[in-house]
Design a protein around this motif. Structure first.
Motif, PDB file in Angstrom:
ATOM      1  N   ARG A 293     -18.711 -35.130  -8.815  1.00 36.49           N
ATOM      2  CA  ARG A 293     -19.411 -35.872  -9.869  1.00 36.49           C
ATOM      3  C   ARG A 293     -18.865 -37.288  -9.969  1.00 36.49           C
ATOM      4  NH1 ARG A 293     -19.345 -33.286 -15.758  1.00 36.49           N
ATOM      5  NH2 ARG A 293     -17.118 -33.603 -15.415  1.00 36.49           N
ATOM      6  N   SER A 294     -17.554 -37.458  -9.787  1.00 35.77           N
ATOM      7  CA  SER A 294     -16.943 -38.783  -9.854  1.00 35.77           C
ATOM      8  C   SER A 294     -17.436 -39.665  -8.711  1.00 35.77           C
ATOM      9  CB  SER A 294     -15.420 -38.665  -9.808  1.00 35.77           C
ATOM     10  OG  SER A 294     -14.944 -37.944 -10.924  1.00 35.77           O
ATOM     11  N   LEU A 295     -17.510 -39.100  -7.504  1.00 33.25           N
ATOM     12  CA  LEU A 295     -18.000 -39.865  -6.365  1.00 33.25           C
ATOM     13  C   LEU A 295     -19.456 -40.266  -6.563  1.00 33.25           C
ATOM     14  CD1 LEU A 295     -16.405 -37.900  -3.379  1.00 33.25           C
ATOM     15  CD2 LEU A 295     -15.791 -40.172  -4.191  1.00 33.25           C
ATOM     16  N   LEU A 296     -20.261 -39.316  -7.020  1.00 33.52           N
ATOM     17  CA  LEU A 296     -21.661 -39.628  -7.296  1.00 33.52           C
ATOM     18  C   LEU A 296     -21.774 -40.701  -8.375  1.00 33.52           C
ATOM     19  CD1 LEU A 296     -23.343 -36.092  -7.225  1.00 33.52           C
ATOM     20  CD2 LEU A 296     -23.844 -38.016  -5.712  1.00 33.52           C
ATOM     21  N   GLY A 297     -20.894 -40.611  -9.358  1.00 34.07           N
ATOM     22  CA  GLY A 297     -20.908 -41.604 -10.422  1.00 34.07           C
ATOM     23  C   GLY A 297     -20.628 -42.997  -9.889  1.00 34.07           C
ATOM     24  N   LEU A 298     -19.675 -43.114  -8.950  1.00 35.14           N
ATOM     25  CA  LEU A 298     -19.364 -44.416  -8.369  1.00 35.14           C
ATOM     26  C   LEU A 298     -20.557 -44.974  -7.606  1.00 35.14           C
ATOM     27  CD1 LEU A 298     -15.719 -43.943  -7.001  1.00 35.14           C
ATOM     28  CD2 LEU A 298     -16.446 -45.200  -9.027  1.00 35.14           C
ATOM     29  N   ILE A 299     -21.189 -44.127  -6.793  1.00 35.87           N
ATOM     30  CA  ILE A 299     -22.341 -44.581  -6.017  1.00 35.87           C
ATOM     31  C   ILE A 299     -23.505 -44.936  -6.950  1.00 35.87           C
ATOM     32  CG2 ILE A 299     -24.011 -43.937  -4.250  1.00 35.87           C
ATOM     33  CD1 ILE A 299     -21.205 -44.434  -3.182  1.00 35.87           C
ATOM     34  N   ASN A 300     -23.707 -44.112  -7.977  1.00 42.08           N
ATOM     35  CA  ASN A 300     -24.795 -44.388  -8.918  1.00 42.08           C
ATOM     36  C   ASN A 300     -24.579 -45.706  -9.661  1.00 42.08           C
ATOM     37  OD1 ASN A 300     -26.127 -42.047  -8.222  1.00 42.08           O
ATOM     38  ND2 ASN A 300     -25.279 -40.849  -9.917  1.00 42.08           N
ATOM     39  N   TRP A 336     -16.844 -52.804  -3.624  1.00 44.49           N
ATOM     40  CA  TRP A 336     -17.044 -52.088  -4.880  1.00 44.49           C
ATOM     41  C   TRP A 336     -16.135 -50.867  -4.956  1.00 44.49           C
ATOM     42  CZ3 TRP A 336     -18.981 -51.727  -9.651  1.00 44.49           C
ATOM     43  CH2 TRP A 336     -19.201 -50.464 -10.196  1.00 44.49           C
ATOM     44  N   LEU A 337     -16.101 -50.073  -3.880  1.00 42.34           N
ATOM     45  CA  LEU A 337     -15.271 -48.865  -3.870  1.00 42.34           C
ATOM     46  C   LEU A 337     -13.790 -49.218  -3.972  1.00 42.34           C
ATOM     47  CD1 LEU A 337     -17.128 -46.773  -1.125  1.00 42.34           C
ATOM     48  CD2 LEU A 337     -17.188 -46.439  -3.606  1.00 42.34           C
ATOM     49  N   PHE A 338     -13.399 -50.322  -3.325  1.00 48.21           N
ATOM     50  CA  PHE A 338     -12.004 -50.756  -3.422  1.00 48.21           C
ATOM     51  C   PHE A 338     -11.653 -51.115  -4.862  1.00 48.21           C
ATOM     52  CE2 PHE A 338      -8.609 -53.889  -3.350  1.00 48.21           C
ATOM     53  CZ  PHE A 338      -7.672 -53.270  -2.528  1.00 48.21           C
ATOM     54  N   ASP A 339     -12.540 -51.808  -5.533  1.00 44.01           N
ATOM     55  CA  ASP A 339     -12.291 -52.192  -6.921  1.00 44.01           C
ATOM     56  C   ASP A 339     -12.238 -50.976  -7.849  1.00 44.01           C
ATOM     57  OD1 ASP A 339     -12.160 -54.842  -6.260  1.00 44.01           O
ATOM     58  OD2 ASP A 339     -14.248 -55.290  -6.810  1.00 44.01           O
ATOM     59  N   GLN A 340     -12.824 -49.851  -7.420  1.00 40.79           N
ATOM     60  CA  GLN A 340     -12.791 -48.629  -8.232  1.00 40.79           C
ATOM     61  C   GLN A 340     -11.585 -47.740  -7.906  1.00 40.79           C
ATOM     62  OE1 GLN A 340     -15.109 -48.794 -10.593  1.00 40.79           O
ATOM     63  NE2 GLN A 340     -15.681 -50.662  -9.456  1.00 40.79           N
ATOM     64  N   GLY A 341     -10.684 -48.225  -7.022  1.00 44.02           N
ATOM     65  CA  GLY A 341      -9.452 -47.493  -6.764  1.00 44.02           C
ATOM     66  C   GLY A 341      -9.411 -46.748  -5.455  1.00 44.02           C
ATOM     67  N   LEU A 342     -10.479 -46.814  -4.640  1.00 44.63           N
ATOM     68  CA  LEU A 342     -10.460 -46.165  -3.344  1.00 44.63           C
ATOM     69  C   LEU A 342      -9.943 -47.131  -2.287  1.00 44.63           C
ATOM     70  CD1 LEU A 342     -12.380 -44.324  -5.068  1.00 44.63           C
ATOM     71  CD2 LEU A 342     -13.538 -43.760  -2.933  1.00 44.63           C
ATOM     72  N   SER A 343      -9.765 -46.621  -1.070  1.00 43.86           N
ATOM     73  CA  SER A 343      -9.274 -47.472   0.029  1.00 43.86           C
ATOM     74  C   SER A 343     -10.208 -47.352   1.227  1.00 43.86           C
ATOM     75  CB  SER A 343      -7.848 -47.055   0.416  1.00 43.86           C
ATOM     76  OG  SER A 343      -6.969 -47.162  -0.684  1.00 43.86           O
ATOM     77  N   PRO A 344     -11.421 -47.870   1.114  1.00 45.26           N
ATOM     78  CA  PRO A 344     -12.405 -47.704   2.191  1.00 45.26           C
ATOM     79  C   PRO A 344     -12.052 -48.521   3.424  1.00 45.26           C
ATOM     80  CG  PRO A 344     -13.259 -49.172   0.510  1.00 45.26           C
ATOM     81  CD  PRO A 344     -11.964 -48.637  -0.018  1.00 45.26           C
ATOM     82  N   VAL A 345     -12.442 -47.989   4.578  1.00 39.17           N
ATOM     83  CA  VAL A 345     -12.242 -48.666   5.859  1.00 39.17           C
ATOM     84  C   VAL A 345     -13.599 -48.753   6.542  1.00 39.17           C
ATOM     85  CG1 VAL A 345     -11.047 -48.624   8.074  1.00 39.17           C
ATOM     86  CG2 VAL A 345      -9.914 -47.714   6.034  1.00 39.17           C
ATOM     87  N   SER A 346     -13.951 -49.950   7.027  1.00 38.39           N
ATOM     88  CA  SER A 346     -15.245 -50.150   7.675  1.00 38.39           C
ATOM     89  C   SER A 346     -15.126 -49.963   9.183  1.00 38.39           C
ATOM     90  CB  SER A 346     -15.784 -51.551   7.379  1.00 38.39           C
ATOM     91  OG  SER A 346     -16.005 -51.715   5.996  1.00 38.39           O
ATOM     92  N   LYS A 347     -16.041 -49.176   9.727  1.00 42.71           N
ATOM     93  CA  LYS A 347     -16.183 -48.948  11.167  1.00 42.71           C
ATOM     94  C   LYS A 347     -14.857 -48.620  11.870  1.00 42.71           C
ATOM     95  CE  LYS A 347     -20.593 -51.033  11.964  1.00 42.71           C
ATOM     96  NZ  LYS A 347     -21.305 -49.785  12.123  1.00 42.71           N
TER      97      LYS A 347
END
Length: 465
Positions: A293-300, A336-347
């Motif tokens: 639900r938290s992940l969906l909330g971030l995407i939403n 956006w995901l980084f600002d929400q506390g995640l550590s995304p990596v592209s490609k």
């Protein structure tokens, strides 16, 4: 929808927890059916059971590796002390192992060569691994002071004696190191298995099966029939929960002649223990629902932010990106995901595959495939989801195995497509689909609005063989 699922799960657990005696066992079956039949919870149950499977696999792999090291150590010991080699000692004629035979190298070989691992008992601290038993035998051989003189009985050279003593000392050090490894692994496994909701779930399912096993037609062949009977008897000793008195529990549940007092006595302890186990499963399910639900909330929220407050900027950004529109928009999502506390990596390159966006530091390995379109693109979008499916499925069994995948499509123009609102079940993972509409106002207003094109679940799901 997930908010409703949490509320429903809470109500079911609260009702089950309030039951006692036979009513608890009967409601337990209904609770298990509920979580197995709801497609959203069933996907989470598969995750939980897969985690348990990985836990036991690591445990058995470590035990097997340690067993191989101990077999090699035993070989070195026999080279240095051939008089101590009692590998050919026959087992007792009556089949009962004496304490003396338990510590022979013949027993060592029998244990090491046994092809199957013993089933795991979930709620016990006991260590019943091969490596523990093999360590016990080798320690008795290598460290026994009464036998140590025999190690030097055949050499006559003082130099040879010193060399041999040095070799034995080296074997003792190796033995201590292996003992420390085994003890560390066992304690770690105890901590993991006693907090594993997946192992508890398997144990509860096994218990419910044992209380009312499905009938197995007996064979007319006497030998095969005896084997079937032995298998049925062994069900009572199968892996799972240490729940004593299963026969008494069965009688309390299904025998009219059992008194109420006897029923209560038979069920009281087991019901209280099971409540603790089911609570752990319930809490893990609730955690996973909340995480999803938290992940969906971030995407939403990202979708709403783009469509309500950032549409013009993103459209102009995409327009100026020319051939790198998808990479540019994916970078906005990553920020956006980084600002929400995640550590995304592209490609990143992961097991030879390259997702658009992922966060391997996240417990459930977040994965995002991003697409964009500005003209008719139905085939392109369907193909893009198949690309996601192939990539996520290709990560299965690797350290980057994905539990949650998101298919995010940016509409920069062209017809408005509608993707399935519900989550799509993958091969041990779940996919969520979102369209973020950043098309200019003229394509969304009354002048440009057209009937949306629906892409169904059947069109997106890969064909089954």
């Amino acid at each position: 929808m997930l908010e409703d699922l949490v509320e429903l799960l809470d109500r079911q657990w609260k009702f089950l927890h309030a039951q006692e005696g036979t009513a608890f066992y009967r409601q337990l079956r209904r609770f298990v059916r509920f979580v197995q039949e709801d497609p959203r919870l069933a996907a989470l149950l598969r995750d939980i059971q897969r985690d348990a499977s990985e836990l036991t696999h690591r445990h058995f792999q470590h035990d097997q590796s340690l067993t191989q090291s101990l077999v090699a150590l035993k070989g070195e010991f026999v080279k240095q002390a051939p008089d101590e080699d009692d590998s050919s000692t026959p087992p007792p004629a009556d089949g009962w192992l004496t304490p003396a035979h338990e510590l022979t190298l013949a027993r060592f070989d029998a244990i090491a060569n046994y092809p199957h691992a013993r089933p795991i008992k979930i709620d016990t601290l006991a260590d019943d691994t091969k490596s523990r038993k093999l360590l016990e035998i080798l320690a008795a051989k290598i460290n026994n002071p009464e036998r140590r003189p025999s190690l030097f009985s055949h050499p006559t050279s003082t130099t040879r004696t010193k060399i041999q003593q040095s070799k034995i000392d080296e074997l003792q050090i190796q033995l201590i190191n292996l003992q420390q490894q085994q003890e560390y692994a066992h304690r770690k496994f105890v901590d993991e298995k006693l907090t594993s909701s997946g192992l508890l779930l398997n144990g509860v399912l096994q218990l419910l099966h044992d209380l009312n096993p499905e009938p197995t037609p007996l064979s007319a062949d006497e030998e095969e029939r005896d084997a079937q009977m032995r298998a049925q008897v062994n069900q009572w000793f199968n892996e799972g929960l240490e729940m004593p008195g299963k026969r008494k529990i069965t009688e309390a549940l299904y025998n009219d002649h059992t008194s109420s007092k006897d029923k209560n006595d038979a069920l009281e302890h087991s019901v209280q223990a099971l409540k603790l186990y089911i609570e752990r499963i319930y809490e893990d399910l609730r955690l996973r629902v909340g995480t999803r639900r938290s992940l969906l909330g971030l995407i939403n929220r990202f979708q709403h932010r783009c469509q309500w407050h950032d549409r013009v900027r993103l459209f102009n950004l995409a327009k100026g990106a020319k051939r790198k529109v998808e990479e540019t928009l994916t970078a906005e999502l990553a920020l956006w995901l980084f600002d929400q506390g995640l550590s995304p990596v592209s490609k990143p390159m992961m097991a030879g595959l390259q997702p658009d966006l992922t966060d391997p530091s996240f417990k459930f390995n977040l994965y995002i495939e991003a697409k964009q379109y500005n003209a008719s693109a139905k085939d392109y979008l369907v193909h893009g989801f198949h690309q996601l499916w192939d990539t996520v499925s290709g990560l299965k069994g690797t350290p980057y195995e994905v539990k949650e995948a998101f298919y995010v499509v940016f509409r920069c123009g062209g017809p408005r497509y509608v993707l399935p609102d519900q989550a799509l079940p993958g091969e041990g993972w779940t996919a969520h689909l979102r369209i973020i509409d950043i098309a200019p106002a003229k394509e969304r207003g009354s002048q440009g609005a057209k009937k949306p094109i629906v892409i169904s679940m059947d069109e997106l799901m890969p064909a089954r063989p």
